[in-house]
Design a protein around this motif. Structure first.
Motif, PDB file in Angstrom:
ATOM      1  N   MET A  25     -21.995   3.100  31.962  1.00 17.35           N
ATOM      2  CA  MET A  25     -21.701   1.686  32.440  1.00 17.35           C
ATOM      3  C   MET A  25     -20.830   1.019  31.084  1.00 17.35           C
ATOM      4  O   MET A  25     -20.080   0.492  31.044  1.00 17.35           O
ATOM      5  N   GLU A  26     -21.582   1.227  29.816  1.00 19.75           N
ATOM      6  CA  GLU A  26     -21.018   0.904  28.730  1.00 19.75           C
ATOM      7  C   GLU A  26     -19.475   1.417  28.593  1.00 19.75           C
ATOM      8  O   GLU A  26     -18.808   1.140  27.948  1.00 19.75           O
ATOM      9  N   HIS A  27     -20.046   2.549  28.720  1.00 19.89           N
ATOM     10  CA  HIS A  27     -18.864   4.238  28.831  1.00 19.89           C
ATOM     11  C   HIS A  27     -17.963   4.625  29.452  1.00 19.89           C
ATOM     12  O   HIS A  27     -17.186   5.419  29.738  1.00 19.89           O
ATOM     13  N   GLU A  28     -18.247   4.226  30.812  1.00 16.68           N
ATOM     14  CA  GLU A  28     -17.556   4.235  31.527  1.00 16.68           C
ATOM     15  C   GLU A  28     -16.268   3.961  32.260  1.00 16.68           C
ATOM     16  O   GLU A  28     -15.898   2.902  31.374  1.00 16.68           O
ATOM     17  N   ASP A  31     -12.560   5.402  37.178  1.00 15.90           N
ATOM     18  CA  ASP A  31     -13.482   6.311  38.590  1.00 15.90           C
ATOM     19  C   ASP A  31     -13.944   7.294  38.034  1.00 15.90           C
ATOM     20  O   ASP A  31     -14.326   8.412  38.976  1.00 15.90           O
ATOM     21  N   GLU A  32     -14.267   7.661  36.446  1.00 21.10           N
ATOM     22  CA  GLU A  32     -14.675   8.527  36.062  1.00 21.10           C
ATOM     23  C   GLU A  32     -15.550   9.898  36.934  1.00 21.10           C
ATOM     24  O   GLU A  32     -16.545   8.903  37.119  1.00 21.10           O
ATOM     25  N   THR A  33     -15.657  10.839  37.276  1.00 19.87           N
ATOM     26  CA  THR A  33     -16.962  11.345  37.795  1.00 19.87           C
ATOM     27  C   THR A  33     -17.806  11.536  36.212  1.00 19.87           C
ATOM     28  O   THR A  33     -17.613  11.877  35.048  1.00 19.87           O
ATOM     29  N   GLN A  55     -22.083  16.855  40.187  1.00 22.41           N
ATOM     30  CA  GLN A  55     -21.137  16.588  38.476  1.00 22.41           C
ATOM     31  C   GLN A  55     -19.648  15.807  39.016  1.00 22.41           C
ATOM     32  O   GLN A  55     -18.789  14.717  38.695  1.00 22.41           O
ATOM     33  N   GLN A  56     -19.686  16.007  40.729  1.00 20.18           N
ATOM     34  CA  GLN A  56     -18.594  14.984  41.371  1.00 20.18           C
ATOM     35  C   GLN A  56     -18.845  13.983  41.758  1.00 20.18           C
ATOM     36  O   GLN A  56     -17.636  12.588  41.684  1.00 20.18           O
ATOM     37  N   MET A  57     -20.295  13.558  41.528  1.00 20.11           N
ATOM     38  CA  MET A  57     -19.912  11.813  41.996  1.00 20.11           C
ATOM     39  C   MET A  57     -19.486  10.824  40.602  1.00 20.11           C
ATOM     40  O   MET A  57     -19.622  11.380  38.994  1.00 20.11           O
ATOM     41  N   THR A  58     -19.243  10.069  40.864  1.00 26.50           N
ATOM     42  CA  THR A  58     -18.867   9.133  40.104  1.00 26.50           C
ATOM     43  C   THR A  58     -19.790   8.375  38.983  1.00 26.50           C
ATOM     44  O   THR A  58     -20.763   8.158  39.581  1.00 26.50           O
ATOM     45  N   VAL A  59     -18.948   7.599  37.640  1.00 29.72           N
ATOM     46  CA  VAL A  59     -20.171   7.071  37.302  1.00 29.72           C
ATOM     47  C   VAL A  59     -21.245   5.937  37.929  1.00 29.72           C
ATOM     48  O   VAL A  59     -22.599   5.623  37.992  1.00 29.72           O
ATOM     49  N   ARG A  60     -20.248   5.291  38.975  1.00 33.96           N
ATOM     50  CA  ARG A  60     -20.279   3.712  39.290  1.00 33.96           C
ATOM     51  C   ARG A  60     -21.308   4.255  40.259  1.00 33.96           C
ATOM     52  O   ARG A  60     -21.964   3.663  40.707  1.00 33.96           O
ATOM     53  N   ASP A  61     -21.030   5.639  40.940  1.00 36.25           N
ATOM     54  CA  ASP A  61     -21.808   5.745  42.328  1.00 36.25           C
ATOM     55  C   ASP A  61     -23.325   5.972  41.715  1.00 36.25           C
ATOM     56  O   ASP A  61     -24.103   5.516  42.323  1.00 36.25           O
ATOM     57  N   LEU A  62     -23.546   7.040  40.454  1.00 37.03           N
ATOM     58  CA  LEU A  62     -24.773   7.684  40.039  1.00 37.03           C
ATOM     59  C   LEU A  62     -24.845   5.645  40.045  1.00 37.03           C
ATOM     60  O   LEU A  62     -26.499   5.806  40.510  1.00 37.03           O
ATOM     61  N   GLU A  93     -34.021  10.719  48.098  1.00 33.98           N
ATOM     62  CA  GLU A  93     -32.724  10.108  49.412  1.00 33.98           C
ATOM     63  C   GLU A  93     -31.878   9.253  48.197  1.00 33.98           C
ATOM     64  O   GLU A  93     -30.286   9.698  49.224  1.00 33.98           O
ATOM     65  N   HIS A  94     -31.915   8.996  47.476  1.00 38.64           N
ATOM     66  CA  HIS A  94     -30.754   7.843  46.732  1.00 38.64           C
ATOM     67  C   HIS A  94     -29.880   9.133  46.180  1.00 38.64           C
ATOM     68  O   HIS A  94     -28.697   8.842  45.734  1.00 38.64           O
ATOM     69  N   LEU A  95     -30.849  10.026  45.187  1.00 38.77           N
ATOM     70  CA  LEU A  95     -30.006  10.342  44.121  1.00 38.77           C
ATOM     71  C   LEU A  95     -29.676  11.949  44.425  1.00 38.77           C
ATOM     72  O   LEU A  95     -28.603  12.856  44.249  1.00 38.77           O
ATOM     73  N   PHE A  96     -30.850  12.348  45.815  1.00 41.60           N
ATOM     74  CA  PHE A  96     -30.179  13.890  46.119  1.00 41.60           C
ATOM     75  C   PHE A  96     -29.818  14.482  46.903  1.00 41.60           C
ATOM     76  O   PHE A  96     -31.160  15.304  47.951  1.00 41.60           O
ATOM     77  N   ARG A  97     -29.661  13.597  47.954  1.00 42.62           N
ATOM     78  CA  ARG A  97     -29.765  14.035  49.337  1.00 42.62           C
ATOM     79  C   ARG A  97     -29.209  14.738  49.773  1.00 42.62           C
ATOM     80  O   ARG A  97     -29.770  15.619  50.863  1.00 42.62           O
TER      81      ARG A  97
END
Length: 138
Positions: A25-28, A31-33, A55-62, A93-97
């Motif tokens: 979050m400090e370096h995001e 909408d960087e992936t 890898q196409q997930m955004t940093v915010r989504d992760l 469920e939340h990270l690897f659905r």
């Protein structure tokens, strides 16, 4: 069964996830992936949480998914008996659905410290451990 070593390993992993999320979050930037972030910061490529996520997930989504995935871990790690299935299920469920390969690789990376993490047998082992505990206290 004495599971204090496993609880400690999972607690350390939780700390690592929180530290990684904070760093992200400090370096995001917008909408960087994850792929873009790792390309800019190659040292992050070996962090299991990042390495095996889409890898196409955004940093915010992760970051949001990681918060949801791990928010119950402190409570779960304090409960007796340890609910092994719930610990793994929230992360899956939340990270690897929809990322079975990523989940398998991520779980395998944790299994060097916690052999049962993410394995279907963990549920059966929980029941077996409960039966053993009940027999010892009887």
């Amino acid at each position: 069964m004495d599971d204090s070593y496993e609880r400690r390993a999972l607690l350390l992993h939780l700390g690592s996830v929180l530290q990684t999320t904070s760093l992200l979050m400090e370096h995001e930037r917008g909408d960087e992936t994850l792929a873009e972030l790792i390309e800019a910061q190659p040292l992050l490529a070996d962090v299991p949480l990042l390495e095996y996520s889409y890898q196409q997930m955004t940093v915010r989504d992760l970051a949001a998914a990681a918060l949801r995935a791990f928010c119950l871990w402190p409570q779960l790690l304090l409960e007796a008996p340890l609910d092994r299935a719930a610990l793994a299920a929230s992360v899956r469920e939340h990270l690897f659905r929809d990322n079975a390969q990523g989940w398998s690789s991520y779980a395998a990376s944790l299994q060097s410290e916690v052999a049962w993490f993410g394995k279907p047998a963990a549920v059966a082992n929980d029941r077996h451990d409960d039966d053993d505990d009940a027999r010892r206290s009887a």
